[in-house]
Motif scaffolding. Structure first.
Motif, PDB file in Angstrom:
ATOM      1  N   MET A   1      31.990  35.150  30.476  1.00  0.00           N
ATOM      2  CA  MET A   1      32.231  35.474  31.883  1.00  0.00           C
ATOM      3  C   MET A   1      33.730  35.471  32.190  1.00  0.00           C
ATOM      4  SD  MET A   1      29.330  33.121  33.705  1.00  0.00           S
ATOM      5  CE  MET A   1      27.626  33.107  33.116  1.00  0.00           C
ATOM      6  N   GLY A   2      34.413  34.438  31.720  1.00  0.00           N
ATOM      7  CA  GLY A   2      35.849  34.336  31.974  1.00  0.00           C
ATOM      8  C   GLY A   2      36.626  35.452  31.303  1.00  0.00           C
ATOM      9  N   SER A   3      36.242  35.796  30.067  1.00  0.00           N
ATOM     10  CA  SER A   3      36.916  36.889  29.359  1.00  0.00           C
ATOM     11  C   SER A   3      36.732  38.208  30.091  1.00  0.00           C
ATOM     12  CB  SER A   3      36.357  37.014  27.936  1.00  0.00           C
ATOM     13  OG  SER A   3      36.573  35.842  27.191  1.00  0.00           O
ATOM     14  N   THR A   4      35.511  38.458  30.527  1.00  0.00           N
ATOM     15  CA  THR A   4      35.212  39.707  31.234  1.00  0.00           C
ATOM     16  C   THR A   4      35.990  39.805  32.541  1.00  0.00           C
ATOM     17  OG1 THR A   4      32.971  39.747  30.305  1.00  0.00           O
ATOM     18  CG2 THR A   4      33.378  41.114  32.249  1.00  0.00           C
ATOM     19  N   SER A   5      36.024  38.709  33.297  1.00  0.00           N
ATOM     20  CA  SER A   5      36.711  38.727  34.588  1.00  0.00           C
ATOM     21  C   SER A   5      38.222  38.875  34.418  1.00  0.00           C
ATOM     22  CB  SER A   5      36.380  37.461  35.384  1.00  0.00           C
ATOM     23  OG  SER A   5      36.850  36.309  34.718  1.00  0.00           O
ATOM     24  N   SER A   6      38.807  38.149  33.446  1.00  0.00           N
ATOM     25  CA  SER A   6      40.250  38.242  33.220  1.00  0.00           C
ATOM     26  C   SER A   6      40.642  39.624  32.710  1.00  0.00           C
ATOM     27  CB  SER A   6      40.692  37.177  32.214  1.00  0.00           C
ATOM     28  OG  SER A   6      40.582  35.889  32.764  1.00  0.00           O
ATOM     29  N   PHE A   7      39.846  40.169  31.802  1.00  0.00           N
ATOM     30  CA  PHE A   7      40.116  41.500  31.262  1.00  0.00           C
ATOM     31  C   PHE A   7      40.102  42.538  32.373  1.00  0.00           C
ATOM     32  CE2 PHE A   7      38.845  45.565  29.491  1.00  0.00           C
ATOM     33  CZ  PHE A   7      39.629  45.678  28.352  1.00  0.00           C
ATOM     34  N   THR A   8      39.088  42.471  33.229  1.00  0.00           N
ATOM     35  CA  THR A   8      38.963  43.443  34.320  1.00  0.00           C
ATOM     36  C   THR A   8      40.137  43.352  35.286  1.00  0.00           C
ATOM     37  OG1 THR A   8      36.550  43.251  34.170  1.00  0.00           O
ATOM     38  CG2 THR A   8      37.442  44.294  36.144  1.00  0.00           C
ATOM     39  N   GLY A   9      40.484  42.126  35.682  1.00  0.00           N
ATOM     40  CA  GLY A   9      41.607  41.943  36.598  1.00  0.00           C
ATOM     41  C   GLY A   9      42.926  42.389  36.002  1.00  0.00           C
ATOM     42  N   GLN A  10      43.113  42.130  34.695  1.00  0.00           N
ATOM     43  CA  GLN A  10      44.363  42.490  34.032  1.00  0.00           C
ATOM     44  C   GLN A  10      44.542  44.000  33.962  1.00  0.00           C
ATOM     45  OE1 GLN A  10      47.675  41.490  33.188  1.00  0.00           O
ATOM     46  NE2 GLN A  10      46.592  39.755  32.311  1.00  0.00           N
ATOM     47  N   VAL A  11      43.479  44.731  33.652  1.00  0.00           N
ATOM     48  CA  VAL A  11      43.559  46.190  33.573  1.00  0.00           C
ATOM     49  C   VAL A  11      43.986  46.782  34.915  1.00  0.00           C
ATOM     50  CG1 VAL A  11      42.204  48.308  33.327  1.00  0.00           C
ATOM     51  CG2 VAL A  11      41.903  46.443  31.696  1.00  0.00           C
ATOM     52  N   ILE A  12      43.410  46.278  35.986  1.00  0.00           N
ATOM     53  CA  ILE A  12      43.674  46.822  37.315  1.00  0.00           C
ATOM     54  C   ILE A  12      45.080  46.468  37.802  1.00  0.00           C
ATOM     55  CG2 ILE A  12      42.973  46.708  39.746  1.00  0.00           C
ATOM     56  CD1 ILE A  12      40.097  46.299  38.744  1.00  0.00           C
ATOM     57  N   ALA A  13      45.521  45.238  37.526  1.00  0.00           N
ATOM     58  CA  ALA A  13      46.766  44.745  38.122  1.00  0.00           C
ATOM     59  C   ALA A  13      48.004  44.961  37.264  1.00  0.00           C
ATOM     60  CB  ALA A  13      46.627  43.249  38.432  1.00  0.00           C
ATOM     61  N   TYR A  14      47.846  45.406  36.020  1.00  0.00           N
ATOM     62  CA  TYR A  14      48.989  45.393  35.100  1.00  0.00           C
ATOM     63  C   TYR A  14      50.198  46.218  35.551  1.00  0.00           C
ATOM     64  CZ  TYR A  14      51.673  44.871  30.898  1.00  0.00           C
ATOM     65  OH  TYR A  14      52.680  44.567  30.025  1.00  0.00           O
ATOM     66  N   PRO A  15      50.030  47.401  36.141  1.00  0.00           N
ATOM     67  CA  PRO A  15      51.228  48.135  36.578  1.00  0.00           C
ATOM     68  C   PRO A  15      52.136  47.321  37.491  1.00  0.00           C
ATOM     69  CG  PRO A  15      49.317  49.574  36.650  1.00  0.00           C
ATOM     70  CD  PRO A  15      48.791  48.185  36.363  1.00  0.00           C
ATOM     71  N   LEU A  16      51.551  46.597  38.432  1.00  0.00           N
ATOM     72  CA  LEU A  16      52.361  45.783  39.344  1.00  0.00           C
ATOM     73  C   LEU A  16      52.952  44.570  38.640  1.00  0.00           C
ATOM     74  CD1 LEU A  16      50.184  46.065  42.557  1.00  0.00           C
ATOM     75  CD2 LEU A  16      52.562  46.788  42.322  1.00  0.00           C
ATOM     76  N   GLN A  17      52.258  44.043  37.634  1.00  0.00           N
ATOM     77  CA  GLN A  17      52.818  42.932  36.870  1.00  0.00           C
ATOM     78  C   GLN A  17      54.047  43.371  36.084  1.00  0.00           C
ATOM     79  OE1 GLN A  17      49.794  41.104  34.478  1.00  0.00           O
ATOM     80  NE2 GLN A  17      48.560  40.476  36.222  1.00  0.00           N
ATOM     81  N   LEU A  18      54.004  44.585  35.552  1.00  0.00           N
ATOM     82  CA  LEU A  18      55.155  45.113  34.831  1.00  0.00           C
ATOM     83  C   LEU A  18      56.336  45.315  35.770  1.00  0.00           C
ATOM     84  CD1 LEU A  18      56.380  46.187  32.215  1.00  0.00           C
ATOM     85  CD2 LEU A  18      55.448  48.429  32.782  1.00  0.00           C
TER      86      LEU A  18
END
Length: 235
Positions: free
Chosen positions: A170-187
């Motif tokens: 569950m944690g892997s799935t949630s973190s993966f999903t959030g990371q894909v969506i938010a990564y442009p702004l993190q960069l």
């Protein structure tokens, strides 16, 4: 190690090229630059995020006993922004230490003194807008997906608790999903945090300029971010 590689730009190289560049020019210890600040921020960041998430859920949810996915998303987004704002200076120090090839910083305290002396206290909050914008999809989706998956599991298994491997998935799935969506702004956040370092003056142009310039390549290191997202697993 993965965090350091993901934020260092070695002449536009790939992840493997950046890894070799750091190993050859700065040695094995360069992979842990900024880790002291990273470790120091994790505990308060997680504590504030989970505490604020529970408070926001109580305020937002119409039925606290049956929180809906969109309510989890709103509560998680707000909690992520609160926690990120509180610990943000540590985030800036971590990034600058990781990016400082060969100095100018000898320690976290040295980084703090130099940054404030040369650029003012406001430099500790460079990129905060991009960071908080990124927290809306990242923390919101992360906490919402995790909470929804866990609630669904309990609905289907009312007489038992999820095992550790269920929580891991569950944690892997949630973190993966959030990371894909938010990564442009993190960069974009990382580019702004590093502005002021030698050879990294462009970041002072601001959030919109950096985002528009880098949007086409903003997922360049996204795979690295996915691998390192395991440290955010919610168990």
């Amino acid at each position: 190690m993965l965090t350091a590689c993901s934020v260092i730009w070695a002449g536009g190289a790939t992840f493997a090229g950046t890894f070799r560049y750091m190993w050859k020019n700065e040695g094995v210890l360069s992979f842990w630059k900024g880790n002291g600040a990273n470790v120091m921020k994790i505990a308060p960041e997680s504590a504030f995020k989970f505490y604020a998430n529970e408070i926001f859920k109580e305020q937002i949810a119409q039925d606290p006993r049956s929180v809906q996915p969109h309510e989890r998303l709103l509560a998680g987004s707000a909690a992520g922004m609160v926690s990120q704002t509180i610990i943000y200076p540590m985030e800036v120090l971590k990034t600058r230490l990781a990016l400082s090839q060969g100095g100018p910083y000898s320690s976290m305290a040295s980084c703090l003194r130099t940054t404030v002396h040369n650029e003012g206290f406001g430099a500790l909050y460079k990129g905060l807008a991009a960071s908080n914008l990124g927290m809306i999809p990242y923390a919101g989706v992360d906490l919402a997906v995790y909470g929804t998956l866990k609630a669904e599991w309990k609905r289907r298994n009312p007489d038992s608790e999820p095992k550790w491997y269920h929580l891991l998935l569950m944690g892997s799935t949630s973190s993966f999903t959030g990371q894909v969506i938010a990564y442009p702004l993190q960069l974009v956040r990382t580019r702004l945090q590093s502005s002021g370092l030698p050879g990294r003056e462009v970041g002072r142009a601001g959030l919109l300029f950096v985002f528009s310039r880098d949007f086409g390549r903003s997922h360049r290191d996204c795979v690295v971010a996915h691998v390192q997202s395991g440290k955010y697993l919610i168990v």
